[in-house]
Enzyme design. Structure first.
Site, short mmCIF file in Angstrom:
data_model
loop_
_atom_site.label_atom_id
_atom_site.label_comp_id
_atom_site.label_asym_id
_atom_site.label_seq_id
_atom_site.Cartn_x
_atom_site.Cartn_y
_atom_site.Cartn_z
N HIS A 64 -3.16 19.90 -23.62
CA HIS A 64 -4.24 19.08 -23.04
C HIS A 64 -5.12 19.93 -22.14
CE1 HIS A 64 -5.59 14.98 -21.48
NE2 HIS A 64 -6.24 15.86 -20.72
N HIS A 66 -9.60 20.71 -21.18
CA HIS A 66 -11.02 20.39 -21.40
C HIS A 66 -11.78 21.71 -21.40
CE1 HIS A 66 -10.63 15.96 -20.58
NE2 HIS A 66 -9.48 16.42 -20.07
N GLN A 159 -15.68 10.29 -22.12
CA GLN A 159 -15.40 10.42 -20.67
C GLN A 159 -15.89 9.23 -19.85
OE1 GLN A 159 -14.28 13.52 -18.31
NE2 GLN A 159 -13.94 11.46 -17.50
N HIS A 217 -6.65 9.43 -22.74
CA HIS A 217 -6.41 9.51 -21.31
C HIS A 217 -6.01 8.10 -20.90
CE1 HIS A 217 -8.50 13.29 -21.63
NE2 HIS A 217 -8.37 13.52 -20.33
N GLU A 220 -4.67 7.12 -15.88
CA GLU A 220 -4.71 8.28 -14.98
C GLU A 220 -5.22 7.81 -13.62
OE1 GLU A 220 -7.27 11.53 -16.08
OE2 GLU A 220 -6.48 12.83 -14.51
N ASP A 316 -4.77 20.88 -18.38
CA ASP A 316 -5.87 19.92 -18.21
C ASP A 316 -7.18 20.63 -17.87
OD1 ASP A 316 -7.14 17.49 -18.26
OD2 ASP A 316 -6.23 16.70 -16.44
N TRP A 322 -12.58 19.08 -11.55
CA TRP A 322 -11.35 18.36 -11.20
C TRP A 322 -10.28 19.29 -10.63
CZ3 TRP A 322 -14.19 17.48 -15.66
CH2 TRP A 322 -14.79 16.21 -15.74
#
Ligand code: FE2
Length: 411
Positions: A64, A66, A159, A217, A220, A316, A322
């Protein structure tokens, strides 16, 4: 009969056997595949490496990440609150300026960084909430560009929610038509609970229609009322998609009361879906609204593992809105999981290593091409370590990365 030489012969590696013992072996590779694995091999070879008893492992699997937002930390501003939601706001501004070249350059740089740390299988999410679908187009181009040394899967990830804006549902389907490998969702970020349920159902319809896998997702958030995992489990049971479904994050599961969690665990067993936890980012993003005691904000990794469900781990984010840290090193991820999930028994530490290797291969559904076995593609890594425990404890350096039979010395 004279045998043709093998391309590469690895001598004196320490290999984990299927019954969790360590065995010293030689490994022979020809034409990109393993042709022999045995205690001693006497074969002509073009190239030989003496591993001197170092640990030989199947490659790391990044379940996982991005890649579209990687290496953008601080652009256009730093995430000061450290929350998921400020990250989403910052990314909303940054993604207005995406170009194909921008996405491809950063994604490729990140994949190279990962490969040199032993990661040869990656599942990346691509934000499909902006009208040009630049992030997705960029990652699809990179998928092709790296295929000789890296297996990359791209998930179409809405998203901003499927129903958050009128065009988002169309964009998600357009992404699947363009060739995304998987379809994603973010039910806890839809405008209402009802929209969240509807979004999960829509994702399953799209997966059926386009023959792709599902990676959502899911929950979360620390909100103990965020209960979309049960919807995912129900859809997986009814559709029979099971192992083609992954629930990522599920951090709210760490906040559910035990009575509900126990009931849910039974449904999850029936569903046979995969779980991906991201301990580096979960421990930093979650618990932000708490005073003290502060939650760990991570899903029930240990209990899911004890239940026999497939759990893998992801990074991630690597230097994005993030999570400004991150290197791509999967041993950092496993090391954090050991701590945050309190998996400190020897079997539990070893399980955390499996969560960044073989369990990840199950999540990505690449097990047919994964593992150090005769006939399979010759992908392996050599660590300056004795075994799984030692690799995690010292976050051991990677000595060699072998992808499709070739030693990677730089990509
Ligand atoms: Fe994510």
């Amino acid at each position: 009969m004279l045998q043709p030489p093998c391309d590469l012969l690895l001598r004196h590696g320490r290999l984990l056997t299927c019954n969790s013992l360590i065995e010293e072996v030689d490994v022979a590779i020809r034409a990109g595949r393993f042709i022999a694995v045995a205690p001693t091999l006497d074969l002509p070879t073009d190239q030989e490496l003496d591993l001197a008893g170092q640990f030989v492992s199947s490659p790391f699997v990044e379940s996982h990440i991005h890649l579209d937002s990687a290496l953008t930390a601080g652009e256009p501003r730093w995430n000061q609150s450290g929350t998921l939601f400020e990250g989403i706001e910052i990314w909303r501004d940054r993604k207005q300026h995406l170009t194909l070249d921008d996405v491809q350059t950063r994604a490729l740089a990140t994949l190279k960084q990962q490969a040199m740390q032993g990661v040869l299988f990656v599942r990346s999410h691509a934000d499909v909430s902006e009208p040009s679908l630049t992030a997705l187009r960029g990652l699809l181009a990179v998928r092709e560009q790296v295929k000789d040394w890296m297996t990359l899967q791209v998930v179409a990830f809405p998203q901003d929610g499927i129903y958050g804006n009128p065009q988002n549902e169309t964009l998600l389907e357009e992404a699947l038509k363009l060739g995304a490998d998987g379809v994603g969702g973010i039910p806890h970020y839809e405008l209402t609970r009802e929209d969240g349920v509807r979004s999960v159902q829509r994702v399953f319809e799209l997966a059926h229609q386009y023959g792709c896998f599902i990676d959502l997702h899911c929950d979360e958030i620390d909100d103990d009322q965020s209960r979309f995992l049960e919807v995912v489990a129900a859809c997986a049971i009814r559709s029979g998609l099971g192992a083609r479904v992954t629930a990522s994050h599920t951090t709210a599961f760490g906040s559910y009361n035990n009575a509900y969690a126990q009931k849910l665990m039974g449904f999850l067993s029936r569903s046979q879906i995969n779980f991906v936890s991201n301990p580096l980012i979960n421990i930093t993003l979650q618990g932000r609204a708490d005073t003290y005691p502060k939650r760990r904000g991570i899903t029930r990794v240990k209990e899911l593992w004890q239940q026999g469900l497939n759990v893998s781990l992801g990074h991630d984010c690597i230097q994005d809105p993030w999570y400004s840290l991150g290197t791509g090193n999967m041993l950092d991820v496993a090391h954090m999981a050991v701590h945050v999930c309190q998996m400190t028994g020897l079997d539990e530490i070893n399980a955390c290593y499996d969560m960044v290797t073989v369990n990840g291969a199950k999540t990505l559904n690449v097990v047919h091409d994964y593992g150090i076995e005769v006939g399979k593609p010759a992908n392996l890594i050599v660590l300056e370590a004795n075994d799984r425990f030692d690799s995690i404890r010292r976050r051991a350096p990677i000595r060699y990365v072998i992808s499709q039979g070739k030693v990677l010395t730089g990509v």
